[in-house]
Design a protein around this motif. Structure first.
Motif, mmCIF file in Angstrom:
data_model
loop_
_atom_site.group_PDB
_atom_site.id
_atom_site.type_symbol
_atom_site.label_atom_id
_atom_site.label_comp_id
_atom_site.label_asym_id
_atom_site.label_seq_id
_atom_site.Cartn_x
_atom_site.Cartn_y
_atom_site.Cartn_z
ATOM 1 N N SER A 1 5.434 -9.570 2.326
ATOM 2 C CA SER A 1 4.842 -10.922 2.011
ATOM 3 C C SER A 1 5.181 -11.659 0.896
ATOM 4 C CB SER A 1 3.186 -10.497 1.590
ATOM 5 O OG SER A 1 2.562 -9.769 2.470
ATOM 6 N N PHE A 2 5.554 -12.904 1.021
ATOM 7 C CA PHE A 2 5.964 -13.860 0.051
ATOM 8 C C PHE A 2 4.828 -14.647 -0.216
ATOM 9 C CE2 PHE A 2 10.515 -14.066 1.674
ATOM 10 C CZ PHE A 2 10.761 -12.675 1.249
ATOM 11 N N ASP A 3 4.261 -14.684 -1.516
ATOM 12 C CA ASP A 3 3.272 -15.400 -2.016
ATOM 13 C C ASP A 3 1.980 -15.645 -1.061
ATOM 14 O OD1 ASP A 3 4.109 -16.389 -4.244
ATOM 15 O OD2 ASP A 3 5.227 -18.125 -3.374
ATOM 16 N N SER B 1 7.946 4.165 4.086
ATOM 17 C CA SER B 1 6.834 3.795 3.304
ATOM 18 C C SER B 1 6.794 3.111 1.960
ATOM 19 C CB SER B 1 5.621 4.752 3.356
ATOM 20 O OG SER B 1 5.357 5.059 4.783
ATOM 21 N N ILE B 2 7.824 2.086 1.795
ATOM 22 C CA ILE B 2 7.920 1.311 0.510
ATOM 23 C C ILE B 2 6.808 0.472 0.148
ATOM 24 C CG2 ILE B 2 9.479 0.323 -1.204
ATOM 25 C CD1 ILE B 2 10.872 2.534 -0.365
ATOM 26 N N THR B 3 6.089 0.818 -1.082
ATOM 27 C CA THR B 3 4.785 -0.099 -1.318
ATOM 28 C C THR B 3 5.187 -0.515 -2.742
ATOM 29 O OG1 THR B 3 3.352 0.901 -0.004
ATOM 30 C CG2 THR B 3 2.134 -0.487 -1.683
ATOM 31 N N LEU B 4 5.211 -1.921 -2.811
ATOM 32 C CA LEU B 4 5.370 -2.380 -4.463
ATOM 33 C C LEU B 4 5.118 -3.898 -4.239
ATOM 34 C CD1 LEU B 4 8.453 -3.996 -4.723
ATOM 35 C CD2 LEU B 4 9.236 -1.407 -4.992
ATOM 36 N N ASP B 5 4.886 -4.329 -5.575
ATOM 37 C CA ASP B 5 4.917 -5.765 -5.777
ATOM 38 C C ASP B 5 5.758 -6.370 -6.861
ATOM 39 O OD1 ASP B 5 2.701 -4.328 -7.375
ATOM 40 O OD2 ASP B 5 2.705 -6.352 -8.366
ATOM 41 N N ILE B 6 6.300 -7.618 -6.713
ATOM 42 C CA ILE B 6 7.130 -8.165 -7.525
ATOM 43 C C ILE B 6 6.453 -9.454 -8.167
ATOM 44 C CG2 ILE B 6 9.358 -8.989 -8.085
ATOM 45 C CD1 ILE B 6 10.187 -7.246 -5.717
ATOM 46 N N ALA B 7 6.150 -9.612 -9.433
ATOM 47 C CA ALA B 7 5.584 -10.949 -9.884
ATOM 48 C C ALA B 7 6.573 -12.068 -9.729
ATOM 49 C CB ALA B 7 5.144 -10.651 -11.260
ATOM 50 N N ASP B 8 5.955 -13.065 -10.022
ATOM 51 C CA ASP B 8 6.847 -14.504 -9.818
ATOM 52 C C ASP B 8 7.663 -14.248 -11.240
ATOM 53 O OD1 ASP B 8 7.512 -17.085 -9.106
ATOM 54 O OD2 ASP B 8 6.372 -17.685 -10.635
#
Ligand SMILES: Nc1ncnc2c1ncn2[C@@H]1O[C@H](COP(=O)(O)OP(=O)(O)OP(=O)(O)O)[C@@H](O)[C@H]1O
Ligand SMILES: [Mg+2]
Lengths: 366, 303
Positions: free
Chosen positions: A60-62, A20-27
């Motif tokens: 998800s990508f973009d 359950s890895i949840t993270l977001d990476i900014a552009d």
């Protein structure tokens, strides 16, 4: 490109690789996945690459879910620890391979390969066979091959761990500079926390498949939310003591058989509220070695015996025993500490960390 | 003070004297030469016999019993079409086997090494068990299979009973378990990373296999080809059993017919045909040995 992982999970029968890895990476951001061997860094990276199919969760990508998109259609470049070069091809053959698969025109391929190779400093090695290159040169070829198709996302899996210490330092700087110049969103897997601290905009600390923390390097270092993060981030590692924090004449004091230190209120209140023992953490650089205890340092001073001295060059890493409790501190070389010396230590308790021994959560930041 | 028992001092490990080094080398060579003499004598006889009318020991003899009597008459068979026909049949069987076994093993070995599918384990153990069955045990069953294949219209004429194609087909099948396991072993040793890199670079799974993986196992393919070629070239039992007459006989069968004819055996002729049979093998080996010895170095460092 913006990358979002949502409850990303991978398991094989019994083994859980990522949980359950949840993270977001900014552009344009460079994010490091940091953690000990077997914690699931490569597994997570390979799911992002499309090599492993997630057991659950989405990538998800973009904003577009790409779970079902083939690796070649994800617009990614990847650099492997083993370099994974094609040994039966020349340097040119390796770097041009992604472009040849795109059926680009020969002249265009030649030009783009030459540009990338020059950028990597291997422009004059294009006709060589892979076996005729040094490890560092092979690494540059691998990087060139990942960059040549102008990816939206770069994935690095411990790319420098086979290089010698000096080269690693150089390449670290080069990769970071390149990534910033090109502005490519990147995920950088490493188990070397210095690498993560120096290169990453944000670090995802993992342990046993679970994301432990995800934050900027300074925050992980100064405000660790869990005992694991506190112990894993920082070199030499943080010292830990089992203490009880109690109120004595209006002061907060951390006490055990060997230790008795005054703790500032803003650090110790929550620890004092805990009934019984807590874990106190002090970084090696937050302990000073002094000649004599000054009255100003009343309540912050302890005496111990040097049991190990490891010269690091500019400083010595000294292992000290305070009535049987061990800690490690950095001591200026000019002090000339020797094994057996009695040493007076002043603790900077305004930077001390406290953790609940049961939940291992921070009593300051969690 | 306590005394520590010490081992008796060893003689200083100085350099071994040159003369002793030389002696050791002579001894090693002497031993090697002695042990291969029986084979060398055999080859020597074979070659001498093919150009002699008669031999006694290693010495060619003429009609009066003196040394001499060299003749090329033993080689007259090269002017007969029967031997060339047998040679062609041998070549067809061997080449068909190299191609068939090579293709099936390289693709099958890859799939078994790299892909997950139902029945993979069973298949692997199954092929091993199959390999334990000797061809002799299967002859009768194969006979029925070939008869059945022969009844299929059009292709039956090429792969049925008493055809070179049928023999080759059976030989391929018998050789496959070994080939698949051999190639699987070679693929098992390749890193996954290279394959992943190629997938990310934009290659399809088939292209990864053909352009990236197969080139890495070329030494394995060369070894398998050489091995299969020899097996096909020397095949005796299967061709002997499933072919009738001289039209479809291969070299070993042809050679055997020379020996078992009722007339007294001309051993010098047999030697000449035997030597003749070896020539293509030697040529084939010369072409593949470089590939065999050239095991790829490098490309991936570390794990
Ligand atoms: N194909 C697989 N099948 C089964 N288990 C796997 C597979 N790949 C990884 N694992 C398991 O998943 C866990 C995480 O592995 P992973 O390779 O992601 O670790 P890592 O963080 O990259 O470690 P390292 O720093 O050693 O590379 C490990 O326990 C590993 O044994
Ligand atoms: Mg890994």
């Amino acid at each position: 490109m913006r990358v979002e992982l949502d409850n990303l999970t991978k398991s094989w029968d019994e083994v859980i690789g990522a949980d359950s890895i949840t993270l977001d990476i900014a552009d344009g951001e460079l994010v490091a996945f940091l953690g000990p061997s077997g914690c699931g860094k490569t597994t997570t990276l390979l799911m992002v690459a499309g090599i492993y199919k997630p057991t659950a969760g989405t990538i998800s990508f973009d904003g577009q879910v790409v779970n079902e998109v083939a690796p070649k259609d994800r617009g990614i470049g990847m650099v492997f620890q083993s370099y994974a070069l094609y040994p039966h091809m020349t340097v040119f053959g390796n770097i041009s391979y992604p472009l040849r698969l795109q059926k680009l025109n020969k002249g265009v391929i030649k030009e783009r390969v030459q540009t990338v190779a020059d950028m990597m400093g291997i422009g004059d090695l294009l006709e060589r066979k892979i076996a005729q290159l040094s490890g560092g040169q092979q690494q540059r070829v691998a990087l060139g091959r990942a960059l040549v198709k102008e990816p939206q996302l770069l994935l690095f899996d411990e790319p420098l761990s086979n290089l010698d210490a000096r080269l690693r330092l150089t390449m670290r700087g080069e990769i970071k500079r390149l990534q910033e110049d090109l502005g490519i969103t990147s995920i950088y897997v490493t188990h070397d926390q210095v690498e993560a601290m120096t290169m990453a905009d944000r670090i995802a600390v993992m342990s046993k498949g679970v994301l432990q923390a995800y934050d900027v390097p300074e925050a992980l270092y100064d405000r660790p939310k869990t005992l694991f993060v506190a112990a894993f981030v920082g070199n030499p590692p943080m010292n830990f003591f089992d203490v009880e924090v109690m109120r004595v004449n209006g002061d907060l004091r951390a006490k055990s058989d060997a230790i008795d230190l005054v703790i500032p209120h803003d650090r110790g209140e929550k620890a004092a509220a805990v009934d019984g023992k807590v874990i106190m953490g002090v970084r090696p650089e937050d302990v000073d070695v002094v000649d004599d205890a000054s009255p100003a340092a009343e309540g912050l001073t302890l005496a111990g015996e040097a049991v190990v001295v490891e010269p690091l060059g500019r400083e010595d890493l000294v292992g000290i025993s305070i009535n049987g409790v061990d800690l490690r501190v950095l001591v200026d070389k000019t002090r000339g500490v020797r094994v057996g010396d009695t040493i007076t230590l002043v603790f900077n308790t305004s930077r001390a960390q406290f953790f609940d021994p049961e939940t291992e959560a921070s009593l300051l930041w969690a | 003070m306590t005394t520590v028992e010490t081992a008796p001092p060893r003689p200083a490990a100085g350099p071994i004297p040159r003369s002793r080094q030389k002696m050791g080398r002579y001894f090693a060579y002497g031993f090697l030469i002695l042990s291969i003499i029986p084979i060398l004598v055999g080859y020597a006889w074979l070659i001498i016999a093919t150009v002699s009318a008669r031999t006694q020991g290693l010495l060619p003899k003429n009609a009066e019993g003196g040394i001499g009597g060299f003749t090329l008459s033993n080689w007259d068979f090269v002017f007969e079409s029967a031997i060339w026909n047998a040679m062609l049949n041998s070549l067809l069987i061997a080449v068909f086997m190299v191609i068939g076994v090579g293709l099936a093993s390289t693709s099958g070995g890859y799939a078994l090494s790299r892909m997950k599918f139902a029945g993979r384990k069973t298949f692997l153990t199954g092929t091993l068990v199959l390999h334990a069955f000797k061809a002799e045990m299967l002859l009768i069953a194969i006979f029925f299979v070939l008869r059945f294949l022969g009844d299929i219209p059009i292709i039956g004429g090429f792969i049925g009973f008493n055809t070179v194609g049928g023999v080759a087909l059976v030989m391929v099948a018998l050789e496959l378990p070994l080939g698949i396991w051999l190639m699987k072993g070679f693929f098992d040793n390749l890193s996954w990373d290279m394959e992943r890199a190629a997938l990310i670079d934009g290659a399809s799974r088939f292209r990864v296999w053909w352009q990236i993986m197969v080139p890495q196992v070329r030494p394995g393919i060369a070894a398998l080809s050489l091995f299969t070629f020899i097996v096909g070239w020397n095949a005796y039992l299967v061709p002997f059993t499933f072919t009738i007459g001289t039209k479809v006989a291969n070299m070993p069968v042809f050679l055997n017919q020379l020996i078992s004819d009722t007339a007294p055996v001309n051993w010098n002729l047999v030697a000449a045909v035997g030597l003749f049979q070896m020539i293509p093998l030697i040529i084939f080996f010369i072409f593949t040995q470089e590939l065999l010895l050239n095991i790829y170095a490098g490309g991936s460092k570390g794990t």
